[in-house]
Design a protein around this motif. Structure first.
Motif, short mmCIF file in Angstrom:
data_model
loop_
_atom_site.label_atom_id
_atom_site.label_comp_id
_atom_site.label_asym_id
_atom_site.label_seq_id
_atom_site.Cartn_x
_atom_site.Cartn_y
_atom_site.Cartn_z
N GLN A 156 49.34 10.01 -52.10
CA GLN A 156 48.96 9.17 -51.07
C GLN A 156 49.37 7.78 -51.45
OE1 GLN A 156 44.71 9.71 -50.38
NE2 GLN A 156 45.11 11.86 -50.35
N HIS A 170 42.68 8.13 -47.02
CA HIS A 170 42.17 9.57 -46.43
C HIS A 170 40.62 9.27 -45.87
CE1 HIS A 170 41.28 11.28 -50.95
NE2 HIS A 170 40.93 9.91 -50.78
N SER A 172 38.47 10.83 -47.19
CA SER A 172 37.33 11.73 -48.24
C SER A 172 36.62 10.64 -48.83
CB SER A 172 38.27 12.22 -49.33
OG SER A 172 39.25 13.15 -48.72
N GLN A 175 33.10 11.31 -48.17
CA GLN A 175 32.26 12.28 -49.10
C GLN A 175 31.54 11.59 -50.16
OE1 GLN A 175 34.15 15.43 -51.06
NE2 GLN A 175 36.10 15.99 -49.64
N ARG A 196 48.71 4.82 -44.90
CA ARG A 196 49.50 5.20 -46.00
C ARG A 196 50.88 4.57 -45.78
NH1 ARG A 196 48.49 11.56 -47.15
NH2 ARG A 196 46.01 11.30 -47.09
N GLN A 210 41.88 11.30 -39.38
CA GLN A 210 41.27 12.56 -40.19
C GLN A 210 40.09 12.64 -39.86
OE1 GLN A 210 42.04 11.99 -44.38
NE2 GLN A 210 43.99 12.80 -44.32
N GLU A 212 36.65 14.34 -41.73
CA GLU A 212 36.34 14.69 -43.10
C GLU A 212 35.25 15.77 -42.93
OE1 GLU A 212 38.20 13.95 -45.69
OE2 GLU A 212 37.11 14.94 -47.28
N PHE A 250 43.89 19.96 -55.01
CA PHE A 250 43.51 18.60 -54.53
C PHE A 250 42.49 18.17 -55.78
CE2 PHE A 250 44.19 20.40 -50.52
CZ PHE A 250 45.10 19.48 -49.95
N PHE A 252 39.83 16.45 -56.01
CA PHE A 252 38.44 16.55 -55.68
C PHE A 252 37.85 17.81 -55.35
CE2 PHE A 252 40.45 16.01 -51.74
CZ PHE A 252 41.55 14.92 -51.80
N THR A 253 38.64 19.07 -55.04
CA THR A 253 37.96 20.38 -54.93
C THR A 253 38.83 21.12 -55.95
OG1 THR A 253 39.96 20.43 -53.17
CG2 THR A 253 37.70 20.30 -52.60
N GLY A 282 43.78 20.83 -45.12
CA GLY A 282 43.17 20.91 -46.53
C GLY A 282 41.68 21.12 -46.86
N ALA A 283 41.35 21.97 -47.83
CA ALA A 283 40.01 22.34 -47.94
C ALA A 283 39.79 22.71 -49.54
CB ALA A 283 39.56 23.13 -47.02
N GLY A 284 38.54 22.92 -49.74
CA GLY A 284 37.99 23.71 -51.01
C GLY A 284 36.85 23.62 -51.39
N ALA A 305 34.39 21.37 -48.74
CA ALA A 305 34.90 20.19 -48.10
C ALA A 305 36.19 20.45 -47.33
CB ALA A 305 35.20 19.07 -49.01
N PHE A 306 36.64 19.80 -46.24
CA PHE A 306 37.80 20.01 -45.86
C PHE A 306 38.26 18.79 -45.06
CE2 PHE A 306 34.22 21.50 -43.05
CZ PHE A 306 34.49 20.69 -41.89
N GLY A 307 39.48 18.41 -45.01
CA GLY A 307 40.26 17.21 -44.23
C GLY A 307 41.13 17.67 -43.05
N1 DAH Z 1 42.01 14.01 -48.56
C1 DAH Z 1 43.07 14.96 -48.46
C2 DAH Z 1 44.42 14.38 -47.85
O1 DAH Z 1 44.02 13.38 -47.07
C3 DAH Z 1 42.71 16.19 -47.38
C4 DAH Z 1 41.63 17.06 -47.92
C5 DAH Z 1 41.88 18.27 -48.72
C6 DAH Z 1 40.11 16.79 -47.76
C7 DAH Z 1 41.08 18.77 -49.35
C8 DAH Z 1 39.37 17.69 -48.33
C9 DAH Z 1 39.65 18.72 -49.15
O2 DAH Z 1 38.08 17.28 -48.21
O3 DAH Z 1 38.63 19.32 -49.52
O4 DAH Z 1 45.16 14.58 -48.26
#
Ligand code: DAH
Length: 341
Positions: A156, A170, A172, A175, A196, A210, A212, A250, A252-253, A282-284, A305-307
């Protein structure tokens, strides 16, 4: 006297019928029925008579008086109506006049898509939680397990404002702020702009949007994540859409996934580049280190979480193959979304 009365009534009726203003009619009325009007004078003249004759004449004059009063009242009503109509006519607004219409604005396609996504998650019980666009390195990276000099920071390219502040790369950061301020269990959604240092091209823009998502509760698993995201994909792309998880990374996940939605085409098209699948987000499962960094016990709680990239979803849904058009403010493009909600 009878003869005088007949003449008076006859000429009064004629005068009443030719009068054409309420002011004139009023004057005429006073001259006939007023204190020293002609009928009143006749009544006064009754004094010269006596007995039965006086009574008879009195009745005749009174009948004539009542008849004239009615004639005056009727005429008065007619004239009033006529005058009201005349003033309505004179004051009438001509609404048919042609004037150029002001151009009316409408929501941008990215805003429309963002609202649509937020509405879906709000129905599932998520709460919107806004986080700042200018934030510190700590919230954007460190607390999310992206320590300084970690190679993941290269994923990023970030606009720094000074040594510690940056334009968030992002959503995130939402979160971290949510985990530090909301008592679990909770489900939050953090929508907004992110930045970015990217060169604009068909799939990149220095500023985009985004959304989140973060759920913290006990005993959550990838099944819960998949249930939520599959329903999200069905809501946006149609009820027959399924999704697949691809292993990813990622910080964070853990584990992390890229989520693909099934493409509408059957045999491969430009949008899915012939693969039949389109990457949507993206998620996890929230990394235990992140839970602990944010003051949530990883022994008690779990999270997913997911973005979601809003421009990406807008492009897929509308068949847009170059995201730059979303930022060009070209009315010919934007006006196609005027009646969308
Ligand atoms: N923050 C990531 C991005 O901008 C996207 C993302 C991925 C957010 C996985 C999430 C996650 O919360 O679990 O590329």
């Amino acid at each position: 006297m009878q003869k005088d009365l007949n003449n008076l009534v006859q000429s009064a009726l004629v005068d009443i019928s030719v009068t054409d203003s309420t002011a004139q009619l009023y004057e005429l009325r006073v001259s006939i029925l007023g204190k020293s009007g002609s009928i009143t004078n006749l009544l006064k003249g009754l004094r010269e008579f006596s007995g039965e004759q006086r009574a008879n004449l009195g009745k005749v004059v009174n009948d004539a008086k009542v008849m004239l009063e009615n004639a005056f009242d009727t005429k008065q009503t007619q004239l009033k109506l006529k005058e009201i109509n005349q003033s309505l006519q004179a004051e009438k607004l001509d609404l048919s006049i042609e004037r150029p219409l002001k151009q009316v604005g409408a929501s941008h396609p990215v805003t429309l898509m963002s609202n649509r996504i937020v509405q879906f998650f709000v129905k599932l019980g998520f709460t919107v939680y806004h986080s700042p666009e200018i934030d510190t390195e700590y919230y954007n990276f460190e607390a999310l397990n992206v320590v300084a000099d970690h190679p993941a920071r290269d994923m990023q390219d970030t606009f720094f404002i000074d040594d510690t502040h940056l334009l968030r790369s992002h959503t995130s950061n939402g979160q971290v702020r949510a985990m530090q301020s909301v008592k679990p269990p909770f489900s939050i959604l953090s929508p907004g702009k992110v930045y970015r240092a990217d060169q604009p091209d068909a799939t990149h823009s220095p500023q985009f949007h985004q959304i989140e998502g973060l759920v913290i509760d006990k005993n959550l698993s990838m099944c819960d994540l998949k249930f939520v995201l599959e329903n999200f994909a069905k809501h946006i792309f149609g009820q027959t859409t399924s999704i697949r998880f691809r292993p990813s990374y990622f910080p964070f996940t853990e584990p992390s996934v890229e989520v693909d939605a099934q493409c509408k085409c059957n045999d491969g098209c430009k949008v899915c580049k012939g693969t039949g699948w389109i990457e949507i987000l993206g998620a996890g499962m929230v990394n235990k280190k992140v839970l602990e960094n944010c003051g949530i016990s990883s022994k008690v709680y779990t999270g997913f979480a997911f973005g979601i990239g809003v421009e990406r979803i807008t492009d897929i849904v509308n068949g847009i193959d170059d995201m730059r058009i979303l930022f060009e403010n070209d009315i010919r493009f934007l006006s196609q979304f005027v009646n969308c909600v």
